[in-house]
Design an enzyme around this catalytic site. Structure first.
Site, mmCIF file in Angstrom:
data_model
loop_
_atom_site.group_PDB
_atom_site.id
_atom_site.type_symbol
_atom_site.label_atom_id
_atom_site.label_comp_id
_atom_site.label_asym_id
_atom_site.label_seq_id
_atom_site.Cartn_x
_atom_site.Cartn_y
_atom_site.Cartn_z
ATOM 1 N N GLY A 35 -27.842 -3.598 64.520
ATOM 2 C CA GLY A 35 -26.784 -4.523 64.108
ATOM 3 C C GLY A 35 -27.343 -5.847 63.626
ATOM 4 O O GLY A 35 -28.521 -5.940 63.294
ATOM 5 N N HIS A 41 -31.271 -4.208 56.049
ATOM 6 C CA HIS A 41 -30.548 -3.027 56.550
ATOM 7 C C HIS A 41 -29.720 -2.395 55.434
ATOM 8 O O HIS A 41 -29.699 -1.174 55.267
ATOM 9 C CB HIS A 41 -29.581 -3.428 57.661
ATOM 10 C CG HIS A 41 -30.207 -4.038 58.877
ATOM 11 N ND1 HIS A 41 -30.021 -5.353 59.219
ATOM 12 C CD2 HIS A 41 -31.010 -3.523 59.831
ATOM 13 C CE1 HIS A 41 -30.664 -5.623 60.342
ATOM 14 N NE2 HIS A 41 -31.292 -4.522 60.735
ATOM 15 N N GLN A 65 -36.199 -0.695 74.507
ATOM 16 C CA GLN A 65 -37.314 -1.111 73.646
ATOM 17 C C GLN A 65 -37.611 -2.604 73.771
ATOM 18 O O GLN A 65 -38.495 -3.118 73.090
ATOM 19 C CB GLN A 65 -37.077 -0.704 72.193
ATOM 20 C CG GLN A 65 -36.012 -1.480 71.471
ATOM 21 C CD GLN A 65 -35.723 -0.876 70.101
ATOM 22 O OE1 GLN A 65 -35.163 0.216 69.989
ATOM 23 N NE2 GLN A 65 -36.113 -1.553 69.039
ATOM 24 N N LYS A 153 -40.653 -2.751 56.953
ATOM 25 C CA LYS A 153 -40.748 -3.988 57.746
ATOM 26 C C LYS A 153 -41.356 -3.700 59.126
ATOM 27 O O LYS A 153 -42.165 -4.458 59.636
ATOM 28 C CB LYS A 153 -39.347 -4.585 57.874
ATOM 29 C CG LYS A 153 -39.169 -5.643 58.925
ATOM 30 C CD LYS A 153 -39.727 -6.950 58.465
ATOM 31 C CE LYS A 153 -39.380 -8.140 59.320
ATOM 32 N NZ LYS A 153 -39.158 -7.915 60.712
ATOM 33 N N ASP A 154 -40.930 -2.568 59.726
ATOM 34 C CA ASP A 154 -41.469 -2.149 61.028
ATOM 35 C C ASP A 154 -42.486 -1.038 60.750
ATOM 36 O O ASP A 154 -42.235 0.136 61.013
ATOM 37 C CB ASP A 154 -40.339 -1.694 61.939
ATOM 38 C CG ASP A 154 -39.387 -2.825 62.267
ATOM 39 O OD1 ASP A 154 -39.624 -3.526 63.258
ATOM 40 O OD2 ASP A 154 -38.419 -3.039 61.507
ATOM 41 N N VAL A 180 -37.344 -5.959 52.290
ATOM 42 C CA VAL A 180 -36.531 -6.914 51.516
ATOM 43 C C VAL A 180 -36.863 -8.319 52.013
ATOM 44 O O VAL A 180 -36.900 -8.571 53.224
ATOM 45 C CB VAL A 180 -35.024 -6.617 51.684
ATOM 46 C CG1 VAL A 180 -34.191 -7.650 50.938
ATOM 47 C CG2 VAL A 180 -34.703 -5.209 51.192
ATOM 48 N N SER A 189 -34.960 -10.605 58.630
ATOM 49 C CA SER A 189 -34.988 -10.097 60.004
ATOM 50 C C SER A 189 -33.779 -10.646 60.739
ATOM 51 O O SER A 189 -33.370 -11.794 60.500
ATOM 52 C CB SER A 189 -36.273 -10.564 60.710
ATOM 53 O OG SER A 189 -36.126 -10.446 62.117
ATOM 54 N N SER A 190 -33.225 -9.841 61.623
ATOM 55 C CA SER A 190 -32.100 -10.330 62.444
ATOM 56 C C SER A 190 -32.535 -11.540 63.252
ATOM 57 O O SER A 190 -31.708 -12.379 63.624
ATOM 58 C CB SER A 190 -31.623 -9.220 63.383
ATOM 59 O OG SER A 190 -31.267 -8.078 62.638
ATOM 60 N N ARG A 191 -33.831 -11.640 63.556
ATOM 61 C CA ARG A 191 -34.320 -12.743 64.389
ATOM 62 C C ARG A 191 -34.493 -14.046 63.592
ATOM 63 O O ARG A 191 -34.683 -15.085 64.206
ATOM 64 C CB ARG A 191 -35.630 -12.363 65.079
ATOM 65 C CG ARG A 191 -35.434 -11.278 66.129
ATOM 66 C CD ARG A 191 -36.689 -10.963 66.923
ATOM 67 N NE ARG A 191 -36.399 -10.120 68.072
ATOM 68 C CZ ARG A 191 -36.596 -8.801 68.137
ATOM 69 N NH1 ARG A 191 -37.108 -8.159 67.106
ATOM 70 N NH2 ARG A 191 -36.287 -8.124 69.231
#
Ligand code: AMP
Length: 284
Positions: A35, A41, A65, A153-154, A180, A189-191
């Site tokens: 999310g 995403h 995780q 990205k990961d 991206v 990144s969500s972070r």
């Protein structure tokens, strides 16, 4: 194609819907996420919609995780705004289960990750990849799709999932898509939403260090140690607070070579303020 996406929270319903789509001859794609959706995403979801006849997205912040001192509690959760972003794309449904659906009391089985999980993120975040493998495996059982989309990205996560799928003979294709970035190079990144304006400036050091590595290699540098020292240099000039690693590695084994051989991947994990960021660049 549906204009709004349904939210499914029940595993049996999710399984039934995937099977019904496949019985109708449709190739089904899955994009697993935690999310806090951004264009990174959405690029995976769009790829799924382009390449498949029906696309499913999962939104689940997977507790196993995260380490004990990581950001599981603070991790951004906003299902409604995620759905607002997904709605125009035309996904079949969003699977957004509760934690006790994915981890009911007494569900103690987990997946031991492959060897490629031992280094880098695996070394810095003990248990992280066991958590990733376990949740991905569960999602693949509940949603036995044809293909699953992951982001480069990961980078290490992609290798870990690909190896798990191969080792456990899971009948699913893994499709890895490019990173991206913001126009100035920062990987989405969500972070990133944790970063203050000043921290965001410093965070550019990660993508700049990766670019520097690429330029040095393009210019013919063959000493891996020299390139890695230069990456560290760029990071410290950008006032990155703490570098977990800044390395060149073989893009399949993640072993760190003495000599630069192509293709090679440059990978960085570093802290800016209280935020831990990762980024990478495939060179060659
Ligand atoms: P997450 O929600 O962080 O677990 O990420 C879900 C998926 O989106 C993973 O496969 C990530 O690699 C991918 N992803 C995250 N950030 C990006 C990005 N900037 N570009 C492309 N894919 C991304």
């Amino acid at each position: 194609m549906p204009e709004t996406c349904d939210v499914v929270v029940d595993t049996t319903e999710a399984l039934d819907r995937v099977r019904a789509l496949q019985r109708a001859g449709k190739r089904v794609g899955l994009t697993p996420t935690m999310g806090a959706l951004h264009e990174g995403h959405l690029s995976l979801v769009r790829a799924s919609i382009r390449e498949c006849d029906a696309s499913v997205v999962t939104i689940f912040v997977n507790p196993t995780q995260f380490g004990p001192n990581e950001d599981f509690q603070q991790y951004p959760r906003d299902l409604q705004s995620d759905l607002d972003r997904l709605n125009p794309l035309g996904v079949e449904f969003v699977f957004a289960p509760d934690t006790d659906v994915m981890y009911p009391a007494g569900a103690t089985t987990s997946i031991a990750p492959p060897k490629v999980a031992e280094t880098l993120e695996g070394a810095m975040r003990p248990g992280h990849f066991a958590g990733v493998c376990t949740i991905v495996c569960k999602l693949f059982q509940i949603l036995p799709v044809d293909v699953a989309f992951f982001g480069q990205k990961d980078f290490q996560q992609c290798l870990v999932v690909q190896q798990m799928v191969a080792d456990l003979k899971m009948p699913i294709e893994i499709d890895v898509r490019p990173i991206v970035r913001e126009p100035d190079g920062l990987a989405l990144s969500s972070r990133n939403r944790y970063l203050s304006g000043e921290e965001r400036e410093r965070a550019l050091g990660l993508s700049q260090a990766l670019q520097t590595a690429e330029r040095r290699i393009e210019a013919g540098e063959s000493d891996a140690e020299a390139v890695m020292a230069e990456m560290q240099d760029v990071l410290s000039r950008s006032q990155i607070d703490k570098v977990d690693y800044a390395v060149l590695a073989d893009p399949l084994s993640l072993e760190i070579p003495d000599r630069v051989q192509r293709p090679i991947v440059a990978l960085i994990a570093a802290h800016v303020g209280r935020t831990r960021l990762i980024d990478n660049r495939l060179i060659g």
